[in-house]
Design a protein around this motif. Structure first.
Motif, mmCIF file in Angstrom:
data_model
loop_
_atom_site.group_PDB
_atom_site.id
_atom_site.type_symbol
_atom_site.label_atom_id
_atom_site.label_comp_id
_atom_site.label_asym_id
_atom_site.label_seq_id
_atom_site.Cartn_x
_atom_site.Cartn_y
_atom_site.Cartn_z
ATOM 1 N N CYS A 1 -11.170 96.474 10.194
ATOM 2 C CA CYS A 1 -12.066 96.777 9.270
ATOM 3 C C CYS A 1 -11.364 96.402 7.900
ATOM 4 N N PHE A 2 -11.960 96.262 6.801
ATOM 5 C CA PHE A 2 -11.523 95.695 5.524
ATOM 6 C C PHE A 2 -12.402 96.080 4.390
ATOM 7 N N ARG B 1 -8.435 98.947 13.019
ATOM 8 C CA ARG B 1 -8.983 100.248 13.606
ATOM 9 C C ARG B 1 -8.925 100.326 14.980
ATOM 10 N N LEU B 2 -8.965 99.442 15.550
ATOM 11 C CA LEU B 2 -8.988 99.601 17.307
ATOM 12 C C LEU B 2 -8.166 98.606 17.792
ATOM 13 N N ALA B 3 -6.918 98.736 18.278
ATOM 14 C CA ALA B 3 -6.007 97.703 18.963
ATOM 15 C C ALA B 3 -6.927 97.152 20.082
ATOM 16 N N PRO B 4 -6.320 95.822 20.519
ATOM 17 C CA PRO B 4 -7.119 95.261 21.672
ATOM 18 C C PRO B 4 -6.878 96.312 23.018
ATOM 19 N N THR B 5 -8.165 96.290 23.424
ATOM 20 C CA THR B 5 -8.349 97.161 24.636
ATOM 21 C C THR B 5 -9.502 96.741 25.244
ATOM 22 N N ALA B 6 -9.576 97.444 26.625
ATOM 23 C CA ALA B 6 -10.536 97.114 27.282
ATOM 24 C C ALA B 6 -11.957 97.991 26.598
#
Length: 148
Positions: free
Chosen positions: A32-33, A41-46
């Protein structure tokens, strides 16, 4: 993104995209910017099931640091390409085109999509210009919501 319903509409699209990623068991990350900084905001994940409570705190407005956001996205995509070279990597940019910055496209993205959230009668057309410079797919959010 704060004027009118642009941010709310973009959040609605984000929820739809995350839900589709969840159904496809894809991995996602979210940058997000707003204001003066880009934030992972959300690190790489399933992907998992998301709801409005999760996207409500996402802010908008201010001097959008598009270059910072794309630099962070480039790092994530490059790292993903190194760790999982066979995995397909998409970059979705949801923007109202109010940034005058035109950063380079992240090289490690296999597919690029620019979703134009600009809703003024007199449009600046910066998202179109960015999509053309990136050789990315382009769609206005009003059309995109009809087909997601």
């Amino acid at each position: 993104m704060l004027a009118g319903e642009r941010l709310a509409t973009a959040k609605g699209l984000l929820l739809r995209l995350l839900e589709r990623a969840y159904q496809q068991r894809a991995q996602v990350a979210l940058i997000c910017f707003a204001g003066s900084q880009a934030e992972l905001r959300l690190a790489p994940t399933a992907a998992r099931h998301w709801n409005e409570d999760w996207v409500r705190p996402i802010a908008g407005g201010g001097g959008t640091p598009l270059s910072s956001g794309m630099a962070l996205a480039s790092e994530l995509l490059t790292d993903s390409a190194r760790r999982q070279p066979a995995q397909q990597r998409w970059l979705w940019l949801l923007s109202d085109g109010r940034s005058s910055e035109q950063p380079a496209a992240p090289a490690a993205a296999d597919q690029l999509m620019v979703v134009d959230c600009e809703q003024q009668r007199l449009r600046l057309g910066r998202c179109v210009q960015l999509a053309e410079a990136w050789q990315a797919q382009y769609q206005h959010i009003s059309e995109f919501l009809d087909c997601v």
